[in-house]
Design a protein around this motif. Structure first.
Motif, PDB file in Angstrom:
ATOM      1  N   VAL A  38      24.378 -66.006 -12.712  1.00 20.72           N
ATOM      2  CA  VAL A  38      23.190 -66.403 -13.461  1.00 20.72           C
ATOM      3  C   VAL A  38      23.494 -66.462 -14.948  1.00 20.72           C
ATOM      4  O   VAL A  38      23.121 -67.417 -15.648  1.00 20.72           O
ATOM      5  N   LEU A  39      24.195 -65.447 -15.453  1.00 19.33           N
ATOM      6  CA  LEU A  39      24.518 -65.397 -16.877  1.00 19.33           C
ATOM      7  C   LEU A  39      25.461 -66.531 -17.264  1.00 19.33           C
ATOM      8  O   LEU A  39      25.305 -67.156 -18.332  1.00 19.33           O
ATOM      9  N   ALA A  40      26.438 -66.841 -16.422  1.00 17.93           N
ATOM     10  CA  ALA A  40      27.364 -67.936 -16.721  1.00 17.93           C
ATOM     11  C   ALA A  40      26.642 -69.275 -16.779  1.00 17.93           C
ATOM     12  O   ALA A  40      26.909 -70.107 -17.656  1.00 17.93           O
ATOM     13  N   LEU A  41      25.715 -69.498 -15.859  1.00 15.14           N
ATOM     14  CA  LEU A  41      24.924 -70.735 -15.888  1.00 15.14           C
ATOM     15  C   LEU A  41      24.102 -70.812 -17.167  1.00 15.14           C
ATOM     16  O   LEU A  41      23.984 -71.877 -17.792  1.00 15.14           O
ATOM     17  N   ASN A  42      23.521 -69.687 -17.562  1.00 12.26           N
ATOM     18  CA  ASN A  42      22.689 -69.682 -18.755  1.00 12.26           C
ATOM     19  C   ASN A  42      23.512 -69.940 -20.008  1.00 12.26           C
ATOM     20  O   ASN A  42      23.092 -70.705 -20.888  1.00 12.26           O
ATOM     21  N   ARG A  43      24.668 -69.317 -20.102  1.00 17.13           N
ATOM     22  CA  ARG A  43      25.520 -69.560 -21.266  1.00 17.13           C
ATOM     23  C   ARG A  43      26.036 -70.993 -21.279  1.00 17.13           C
ATOM     24  O   ARG A  43      26.160 -71.610 -22.337  1.00 17.13           O
ATOM     25  N   GLY A  44      26.328 -71.524 -20.093  1.00 17.05           N
ATOM     26  CA  GLY A  44      26.741 -72.924 -20.015  1.00 17.05           C
ATOM     27  C   GLY A  44      25.637 -73.851 -20.494  1.00 17.05           C
ATOM     28  O   GLY A  44      25.887 -74.826 -21.212  1.00 17.05           O
ATOM     29  N   ALA A  45      24.384 -73.539 -20.108  1.00 19.80           N
ATOM     30  CA  ALA A  45      23.246 -74.342 -20.553  1.00 19.80           C
ATOM     31  C   ALA A  45      23.084 -74.267 -22.065  1.00 19.80           C
ATOM     32  O   ALA A  45      22.770 -75.264 -22.730  1.00 19.80           O
ATOM     33  N   ALA A  46      23.310 -73.082 -22.634  1.00 18.43           N
ATOM     34  CA  ALA A  46      23.201 -72.929 -24.086  1.00 18.43           C
ATOM     35  C   ALA A  46      24.285 -73.738 -24.799  1.00 18.43           C
ATOM     36  O   ALA A  46      24.024 -74.395 -25.812  1.00 18.43           O
ATOM     37  N   LEU A  47      25.508 -73.709 -24.266  1.00 18.04           N
ATOM     38  CA  LEU A  47      26.610 -74.450 -24.874  1.00 18.04           C
ATOM     39  C   LEU A  47      26.368 -75.958 -24.814  1.00 18.04           C
ATOM     40  O   LEU A  47      26.709 -76.691 -25.749  1.00 18.04           O
TER      41      LEU A  47
END
Length: 491
Positions: free
Chosen positions: A135-144
């Motif tokens: 979940v955190l990796a998806l969220n950071r990817g979305a932010a990037l």
């Protein structure tokens, strides 16, 4: 821990062979050498952080990679076989591809805080279905990459908030994240969380492609203490969301509930998600919109071919319309009641490539969401063990020892890279078709072979309503459903 036994056995055998080579005979080096090399390989698997599968299954993972690649190739060939009779129309007057990827403004006349949605976003996947790291990796990817992540129905967890990505907060029938002591909707908690700056949109989940007509399922093995706290349910007990919402039981009540949520969220875009089952039911919802003068800001259409990382999917593909039919139904219905310009449509289901995005836009969508492809970017190997909690890649599990293998920083970059390159591919395809903006795509841009030597565009294959046509006088093919549709009965 059994997955580490092969490495332990190899290491012990290597040590024994090495001792024997010194104590008994140099010939033992014939065995000790390869065994020491395998031990070194296994040790490297444990220490490296780029690939989840070798870290969770040292040595064994190398046996699986060839079969994984073969499975992926088979899936790709199957998809190509399904779509080889369908293609997009290139232009003899192509245009230059846009430097910046286009975005879609989501927010109707009652929305005070519209949101610019990317052409491709993370589809609904809950914390609980996915590991904290995933979940955190998806969220950071979305932010990037400046695109949105749909939280899924499992609540608004800290892992959705920690990475700084934009969120579409999904509210399911279990009201996780805004759930009162009795399991009902808690309006105060909803307002508090919807005010968070990370929350850009609110989506009410009516149904999903994997389990239309029934609530989501999270097996007890995946209900960790952390998941239980987030959802306010007992730890270790299978969670089954109610099949329907308590807050409404008619189309009219649904649109009024959406209006309440939008107001409580400070005017942020508010919409709904569904897998279309009956055209009459969606027309009833359209009648309610027209009667109350209230529209959702967006509708996410999920196809019956959709899957889930939570539990078994015995009903997948057997209930509800496939995405193509569902998408065209929703688009036509909104056009027919004269409300299409107020409502954006998202398409969710088997969207993986730039061509997939363009196809869905030509069929009536404004933007797309992807789940399976995003999981692959995280390192999913399609082991199909999501519901067991024993995901070998650390993606769909709550086992901390398995999930630790997923390197958040690396996977976030991969998610961003996948989304960016896929959207760029879509933009290049549109340019080759002579199209600069997604809104310029029409059903005429998509052709399908309907018989030997017969090619028809989607404009010819399907009936497309004119704006307001249902209100002025529906065509015969729609008349019975339109007459039977009631704003006070889903029917």
């Amino acid at each position: 821990m059994r997955r580490f036994l092969p490495l332990l056995l190899v290491a012990l055998t290597a040590a024994g062979a090495t001792v024997a080579s010194f104590a008994l005979s140099a010939r033992w080096w014939l065995a000790a050498g390869p065994l020491l090399a395998l031990t070194g390989l296994g040790g490297r698997d444990l220490l490296q952080r780029r690939r989840s599968l070798p870290r969770n299954y040292p040595l064994l993972a190398h046996l699986r990679y060839p079969t994984t690649r073969s499975a992926h190739s088979s899936d790709a060939r199957a998809k190509e076989g399904e779509e080889r009779d369908e293609f997009l129309v290139p232009s003899l007057r192509p245009v230059e591809a846009a430097e910046e990827p286009p975005v879609v403004r989501v927010g109707g006349p009652d929305c005070r805080l519209p949101y610019d949605m990317a052409l491709l976003n993370v589809s609904a996947m809950s914390f609980g279905a996915l590991s904290p790291q995933a979940v955190l990796a998806l969220n950071r990817g979305a932010a990037l990459g400046r695109f949105a992540q749909d939280t899924g129905e499992g609540g608004l967890s800290e892992y959705h908030l920690r990475g700084g990505g934009d969120l579409v907060w999904e509210i399911g029938s279990g009201y996780f994240g805004c759930r009162g002591p009795d399991g009902g909707f808690d309006a105060r908690e909803f307002a508090d969380k919807a005010a968070l700056p990370e929350v850009k949109c609110v989506s009410v989940k009516l149904s999903q492609g994997a389990t239309p007509g029934s609530g989501g399922v999270l097996p007890g093995v995946k209900v960790s203490a952390e998941v239980a706290r987030e959802r306010r349910v007992p730890e270790g007990v299978t969670v089954v969301s109610p099949p329907g919402h308590r807050e409404f039981s008619t189309p009219r009540e649904l649109v009024l509930f959406l209006a309440r949520l939008r107001e409580a969220a400070g005017g942020k875009p508010t919409g709904l998600k569904l897998c279309v089952g009956s055209r009459r039911e969606f027309l009833a919802l359209c009648r309610a919109m027209a009667a109350e003068g209230v529209t959702p800001d967006f509708v996410i259409v999920d196809g019956s071919e959709g899957g889930t990382g939570s539990g078994p999917t015995q009903a997948a593909g057997r209930l509800g319309m496939p995405l193509t039919q569902g998408l065209i139904t929703v688009h036509n219905a909104l056009v027919g009641v004269g409300l299409r310009d107020r409502v954006r449509i998202g398409a969710s289901g088997r969207v993986a490539t730039g061509a997939d995005i363009v196809r869905r836009l030509a069929q009536g969508a404004d933007y797309t969401n992807a789940a399976r492809a995003m999981m692959l970017a995280l390192g999913c190997v399609r082991a199909r063990r999501c519901h067991t909690g024993a995901c070998p890649a650390g993606v769909a599990t709550q086992d901390p020892l398995r999930a630790r293998a997923l390197n958040v920083a690396d996977k976030a970059r991969r998610v961003r890279h996948y989304q960016r390159e896929t959207v760029r591919d879509a933009v290049r395809i549109m340019a080759a078709m002579g199209v600069r903006e997604p809104g310029e795509l029409t059903p005429a841009h998509l052709l399908r072979r309907s018989g030997p030597g017969v090619l028809c565009s989607y404009a010819e294959l399907y009936e497309w309503l004119a704006p307001g046509e249902l209100l002025a006088g529906p065509p015969q093919s729609w008349a019975a459903d339109w007459k039977a549709a009631s704003p006070d009965d889903f029917g």
